[in-house]
Design a protein around this motif. Structure first.
Motif, PDB file in Angstrom:
ATOM      1  N   ILE A 187       0.844  -1.208   0.000  1.00  0.00           N
ATOM      2  CA  ILE A 187       0.000   0.000   0.000  1.00  0.00           C
ATOM      3  C   ILE A 187       0.871   1.247   0.000  1.00  0.00           C
ATOM      4  O   ILE A 187       1.817   1.370   0.781  1.00  0.00           O
ATOM      5  CB  ILE A 187      -0.943   0.042   1.223  1.00  0.00           C
ATOM      6  CG1 ILE A 187      -1.851  -1.191   1.249  1.00  0.00           C
ATOM      7  CG2 ILE A 187      -1.791   1.317   1.204  1.00  0.00           C
ATOM      8  CD1 ILE A 187      -2.711  -1.305   2.507  1.00  0.00           C
ATOM      9  N   LYS A 188       0.525   2.156  -0.897  1.00  0.00           N
ATOM     10  CA  LYS A 188       1.240   3.428  -1.003  1.00  0.00           C
ATOM     11  C   LYS A 188       0.217   4.552  -0.844  1.00  0.00           C
ATOM     12  O   LYS A 188      -0.817   4.538  -1.518  1.00  0.00           O
ATOM     13  CB  LYS A 188       1.918   3.495  -2.380  1.00  0.00           C
ATOM     14  CG  LYS A 188       2.732   4.738  -2.613  1.00  0.00           C
ATOM     15  CD  LYS A 188       3.556   4.603  -3.880  1.00  0.00           C
ATOM     16  CE  LYS A 188       4.426   5.839  -4.057  1.00  0.00           C
ATOM     17  NZ  LYS A 188       5.385   5.699  -5.148  1.00  0.00           N
ATOM     18  N   ILE A 189       0.493   5.494   0.029  1.00  0.00           N
ATOM     19  CA  ILE A 189      -0.443   6.609   0.250  1.00  0.00           C
ATOM     20  C   ILE A 189      -0.031   7.805  -0.608  1.00  0.00           C
ATOM     21  O   ILE A 189       1.150   8.163  -0.681  1.00  0.00           O
ATOM     22  CB  ILE A 189      -0.478   7.007   1.746  1.00  0.00           C
ATOM     23  CG1 ILE A 189      -0.955   5.823   2.599  1.00  0.00           C
ATOM     24  CG2 ILE A 189      -1.388   8.217   1.959  1.00  0.00           C
ATOM     25  CD1 ILE A 189      -2.332   5.284   2.247  1.00  0.00           C
ATOM     26  N   ALA A 190      -1.019   8.405  -1.271  1.00  0.00           N
ATOM     27  CA  ALA A 190      -0.792   9.573  -2.121  1.00  0.00           C
ATOM     28  C   ALA A 190      -1.705  10.709  -1.681  1.00  0.00           C
ATOM     29  O   ALA A 190      -2.629  10.513  -0.878  1.00  0.00           O
ATOM     30  CB  ALA A 190      -1.074   9.215  -3.580  1.00  0.00           C
ATOM     31  N   PHE A 191      -1.453  11.891  -2.207  1.00  0.00           N
ATOM     32  CA  PHE A 191      -2.289  13.058  -1.924  1.00  0.00           C
ATOM     33  C   PHE A 191      -3.195  13.309  -3.122  1.00  0.00           C
ATOM     34  O   PHE A 191      -2.733  13.297  -4.257  1.00  0.00           O
ATOM     35  CB  PHE A 191      -1.416  14.270  -1.611  1.00  0.00           C
ATOM     36  CG  PHE A 191      -0.614  14.091  -0.348  1.00  0.00           C
ATOM     37  CD1 PHE A 191      -1.122  14.499   0.875  1.00  0.00           C
ATOM     38  CD2 PHE A 191       0.626  13.468  -0.383  1.00  0.00           C
ATOM     39  CE1 PHE A 191      -0.398  14.297   2.046  1.00  0.00           C
ATOM     40  CE2 PHE A 191       1.358  13.264   0.778  1.00  0.00           C
ATOM     41  CZ  PHE A 191       0.834  13.685   2.006  1.00  0.00           C
ATOM     42  N   GLY A 192      -4.491  13.529  -2.862  1.00  0.00           N
ATOM     43  CA  GLY A 192      -5.462  13.621  -3.940  1.00  0.00           C
ATOM     44  C   GLY A 192      -6.262  14.916  -3.969  1.00  0.00           C
ATOM     45  O   GLY A 192      -7.475  14.889  -3.729  1.00  0.00           O
ATOM     46  N   PRO A 193      -5.619  16.052  -4.270  1.00  0.00           N
ATOM     47  CA  PRO A 193      -6.424  17.254  -4.488  1.00  0.00           C
ATOM     48  C   PRO A 193      -7.429  16.964  -5.593  1.00  0.00           C
ATOM     49  O   PRO A 193      -7.040  16.484  -6.661  1.00  0.00           O
ATOM     50  CB  PRO A 193      -5.405  18.319  -4.906  1.00  0.00           C
ATOM     51  CG  PRO A 193      -4.189  17.554  -5.362  1.00  0.00           C
ATOM     52  CD  PRO A 193      -4.183  16.280  -4.589  1.00  0.00           C
ATOM     53  N   HIS A 194      -8.709  17.206  -5.358  1.00  0.00           N
ATOM     54  CA  HIS A 194      -9.760  16.701  -6.243  1.00  0.00           C
ATOM     55  C   HIS A 194      -9.625  17.205  -7.678  1.00  0.00           C
ATOM     56  O   HIS A 194      -9.561  16.423  -8.624  1.00  0.00           O
ATOM     57  CB  HIS A 194     -11.132  17.061  -5.669  1.00  0.00           C
ATOM     58  CG  HIS A 194     -12.270  16.798  -6.601  1.00  0.00           C
ATOM     59  ND1 HIS A 194     -12.870  17.810  -7.335  1.00  0.00           N
ATOM     60  CD2 HIS A 194     -12.895  15.667  -6.948  1.00  0.00           C
ATOM     61  CE1 HIS A 194     -13.831  17.284  -8.084  1.00  0.00           C
ATOM     62  NE2 HIS A 194     -13.866  15.987  -7.865  1.00  0.00           N
ATOM     63  N   ALA A 195      -9.602  18.515  -7.841  1.00  0.00           N
ATOM     64  CA  ALA A 195      -9.543  19.102  -9.184  1.00  0.00           C
ATOM     65  C   ALA A 195      -9.157  20.574  -9.051  1.00  0.00           C
ATOM     66  O   ALA A 195      -9.342  21.170  -7.982  1.00  0.00           O
ATOM     67  CB  ALA A 195     -10.899  18.977  -9.888  1.00  0.00           C
ATOM     68  N   PRO A 196      -8.664  21.192 -10.119  1.00  0.00           N
ATOM     69  CA  PRO A 196      -8.283  22.606 -10.029  1.00  0.00           C
ATOM     70  C   PRO A 196      -9.434  23.511  -9.572  1.00  0.00           C
ATOM     71  O   PRO A 196      -9.205  24.511  -8.886  1.00  0.00           O
ATOM     72  CB  PRO A 196      -7.852  22.946 -11.463  1.00  0.00           C
ATOM     73  CG  PRO A 196      -7.380  21.643 -12.017  1.00  0.00           C
ATOM     74  CD  PRO A 196      -8.287  20.607 -11.421  1.00  0.00           C
ATOM     75  N   TYR A 197     -10.679  23.159  -9.937  1.00  0.00           N
ATOM     76  CA  TYR A 197     -11.812  24.033  -9.596  1.00  0.00           C
ATOM     77  C   TYR A 197     -12.351  23.812  -8.184  1.00  0.00           C
ATOM     78  O   TYR A 197     -13.258  24.520  -7.746  1.00  0.00           O
ATOM     79  CB  TYR A 197     -12.942  23.888 -10.627  1.00  0.00           C
ATOM     80  CG  TYR A 197     -13.462  22.478 -10.824  1.00  0.00           C
ATOM     81  CD1 TYR A 197     -14.479  21.958 -10.024  1.00  0.00           C
ATOM     82  CD2 TYR A 197     -12.931  21.663 -11.820  1.00  0.00           C
ATOM     83  CE1 TYR A 197     -14.943  20.668 -10.210  1.00  0.00           C
ATOM     84  CE2 TYR A 197     -13.387  20.370 -12.014  1.00  0.00           C
ATOM     85  CZ  TYR A 197     -14.398  19.875 -11.209  1.00  0.00           C
ATOM     86  OH  TYR A 197     -14.854  18.595 -11.386  1.00  0.00           O
ATOM     87  N   THR A 198     -11.782  22.839  -7.433  1.00  0.00           N
ATOM     88  CA  THR A 198     -12.249  22.619  -6.056  1.00  0.00           C
ATOM     89  C   THR A 198     -11.145  22.818  -5.020  1.00  0.00           C
ATOM     90  O   THR A 198     -11.377  22.631  -3.826  1.00  0.00           O
ATOM     91  CB  THR A 198     -12.813  21.188  -5.886  1.00  0.00           C
ATOM     92  OG1 THR A 198     -11.829  20.246  -6.348  1.00  0.00           O
ATOM     93  CG2 THR A 198     -14.110  20.992  -6.636  1.00  0.00           C
ATOM     94  N   VAL A 199      -9.934  23.188  -5.478  1.00  0.00           N
ATOM     95  CA  VAL A 199      -8.821  23.369  -4.531  1.00  0.00           C
ATOM     96  C   VAL A 199      -8.102  24.693  -4.830  1.00  0.00           C
ATOM     97  O   VAL A 199      -7.688  24.939  -5.962  1.00  0.00           O
ATOM     98  CB  VAL A 199      -7.811  22.194  -4.612  1.00  0.00           C
ATOM     99  CG1 VAL A 199      -6.809  22.290  -3.465  1.00  0.00           C
ATOM    100  CG2 VAL A 199      -8.528  20.845  -4.555  1.00  0.00           C
ATOM    101  N   SER A 200      -7.957  25.528  -3.807  1.00  0.00           N
ATOM    102  CA  SER A 200      -7.352  26.852  -3.958  1.00  0.00           C
ATOM    103  C   SER A 200      -5.835  26.776  -4.086  1.00  0.00           C
ATOM    104  O   SER A 200      -5.213  25.756  -3.759  1.00  0.00           O
ATOM    105  CB  SER A 200      -7.685  27.703  -2.727  1.00  0.00           C
ATOM    106  OG  SER A 200      -7.059  27.135  -1.572  1.00  0.00           O
ATOM    107  N   ASP A 201      -5.242  27.872  -4.537  1.00  0.00           N
ATOM    108  CA  ASP A 201      -3.784  27.951  -4.627  1.00  0.00           C
ATOM    109  C   ASP A 201      -3.135  27.671  -3.279  1.00  0.00           C
ATOM    110  O   ASP A 201      -2.130  26.963  -3.194  1.00  0.00           O
ATOM    111  CB  ASP A 201      -3.350  29.343  -5.108  1.00  0.00           C
ATOM    112  CG  ASP A 201      -3.488  29.504  -6.614  1.00  0.00           C
ATOM    113  OD1 ASP A 201      -4.119  28.628  -7.254  1.00  0.00           O
ATOM    114  OD2 ASP A 201      -2.967  30.500  -7.160  1.00  0.00           O
ATOM    115  N   ALA A 202      -3.710  28.240  -2.215  1.00  0.00           N
ATOM    116  CA  ALA A 202      -3.123  28.089  -0.876  1.00  0.00           C
ATOM    117  C   ALA A 202      -3.066  26.620  -0.466  1.00  0.00           C
ATOM    118  O   ALA A 202      -2.043  26.143   0.044  1.00  0.00           O
ATOM    119  CB  ALA A 202      -3.926  28.893   0.142  1.00  0.00           C
TER     120      ALA A 202
END
Length: 443
Positions: A187-202
């Motif tokens: 098992i490898k854990i990754a980071f999953g920002p959903h999409a550009p339109y749901t996650v801010s620059d910060a």
């Protein structure tokens, strides 16, 4: 060659062995030996039979290949399979899927849905999958118990999600889970920002910093539709991929999922950053999201892997079928019958997926020293005859019902089409019960 004189745990003798690396090779009448969960021998049948082995299995009429790698999906969404079909992406999401998730998704939902997805994928020849869904700790427990291999991406959005009240909490949970499972063999854990339109620059900046520190992968829906790109340009003057490049997220650890809209500048960014693209043709077709120009990317040297997406938008987790669709679609999009030939299509469904996840040194091809993640496809049926090129027959004339045996790290998880660690009848009954609950409350 063999790595030592100790007996092999298992010797497999298929009719065809397709290592994927080197590319385009089909070995006839060869054997593959496994020791301690890894491939210890590949060589001609005559040499193989001289080796000591605790178990020898003849696989007549079968093609042995690396296990398939499903590089994008939302496993627990199997319980929403067919819930809201034939709708545009944003209508499907905003009016149906997100409300259903808000109402139904809890730890029990994720556990039962993920187990259903794991079983379906194993029966379809998939040995490793990427999951991007809520309650990733629950999903990772399911993977651990199943014996399968996975990359689990923690979804991060600017608003609350099931199991995390904010982006900061989701990021904290992901860091904690990464630490807990850092030494897990499968098992490898990754980071999953959903999409550009749901996650801010910060929030994207925070994810980038943490991923760099941990040398972790980032998995994100990018350029899924023309509308997404057009809206971003109208609002900010910048294409989403360019924004991700400016923020420093792109790179060999970044997995850009869908990518149906690719300009010359986008292509240059993908090449320069060595970013992987995850192609989900059937979901893109069903939601009319567009076409990823796979052949153009491949010829430019971009690593393209393949994913099924979730069963709510596909509606199956059939990577072999997905690969056939990808090969056909690539030809139509490129206007060339030579685009994405069968051997490259199989590579896309195996080694390219492993490479996207940073696992290419462990899985994705049949090579001595790699993990024994393998699948045996039965090509002896009427619909597969006659066989001129077994890889062409696999991609263009074979369905997942021909998956006969499957191993992960040398352990059999599917034997003669039967799951060895999971109760198929129980999984089916549980899924039916969920369907009755959800449909009974959604009328």
């Amino acid at each position: 060659m063999t790595t030592s004189a100790a007996p092999l745990d298992l010797l497999l003798l298929p009719t065809w062995l397709v290592p994927v690396e080197p590319a385009g090779v089909v070995l006839k009448e060869h054997g593959l030996g496994i020791r301690d969960g890894c491939i210890a021998f590949i060589g001609p049948r005559a040499a193989a039979l001289k080796l000591a082995a605790k178990e020898v299995r003849e696989l007549p009429g079968m093609l042995l290949s690396p296990g398939l790698v499903n590089a994008h999906g939302h496993a627990a969404m199997s319980l929403f399979r067919g819930l809201a079909d034939d709708l545009p992406l944003m209508t499907w999401l905003e009016k149906h899927i997100w409300p259903a998730e808000a109402k139904w998704v809890d730890e029990a939902f994720v556990r039962d849905g993920t187990n259903l997805a794991i079983a379906e994928q194993l029966k379809g020849g998939i040995t490793c999958f990427c999951d991007m869904y809520f309650y990733p700790k629950v999903a990772s427990d399911c993977v651990h118990n199943s014996g399968m291999r996975a990359q689990i991406a923690m979804p991060i959005l600017d608003f609350p999600i099931p199991g995390a009240s904010s982006a900061d909490e989701a990021l904290r949970q992901a860091i904690e889970l990464f630490g807990d499972l850092k030494h897990h063999p499968r098992i490898k854990i990754a980071f999953g920002p959903h999409a550009p339109y749901t996650v801010s620059d910060a929030n994207l900046e925070k994810i980038r910093v943490v991923a760099e520190e941990l040398d972790a992968t980032i998995h994100m829906h990018v350029h899924e539709t023309a509308f997404e790109v057009q809206q971003a340009v109208e609002q900010t003057g910048e294409r989403p991929l360019a924004r991700l490049g400016r923020l420093g997220l792109l790179g060999p650890r970044f997995q850009a999922v869908h990518m149906t809209q690719i300009s010359e500048d986008d292509l240059a960014l993908l090449i320069e950053s060595n970013t992987s693209v995850i192609h989900c043709p059937e979901s893109n077709l069903k939601l009319a999201s567009g076409f990823c120009p796979v052949e153009r990317l491949w010829q430019a040297g971009v690593n393209v892997a393949i994913g099924t997406d979730g069963a709510a938008s596909n509606n199956d987790l059939d990577l072999l079928g997905e690969t056939r669709t990808a090969a056909m679609l690539a030809k139509a999009v490129a206007g060339s019958a030579t685009a994405l030939d069968a051997h490259r299509a199989l590579r896309m469904a195996t080694l390219n997926g492993a490479r996207a996840m940073g696992l290419e040194s462990q899985i994705g091809s049949l090579e001595v020293g790699k993990a024994a993640d393998m699948v045996a496809f039965d090509l002896s049926g009427l619909a597969q005859q006659p066989i001129y090129d077994p890889v062409s027959q696999l991609i263009y004339a074979t369905g997942r019902d021909c998956v006969k045996h499957l191993w992960v790290a040398g352990k059999p998880l599917l034997d003669d089409r039967q799951l060895t660690r999971m109760d198929e009848q129980q999984l089916t009954a549980t899924a039916i019960a969920w369907g009755q609950r959800i449909s009974g409350h959604s009328e």
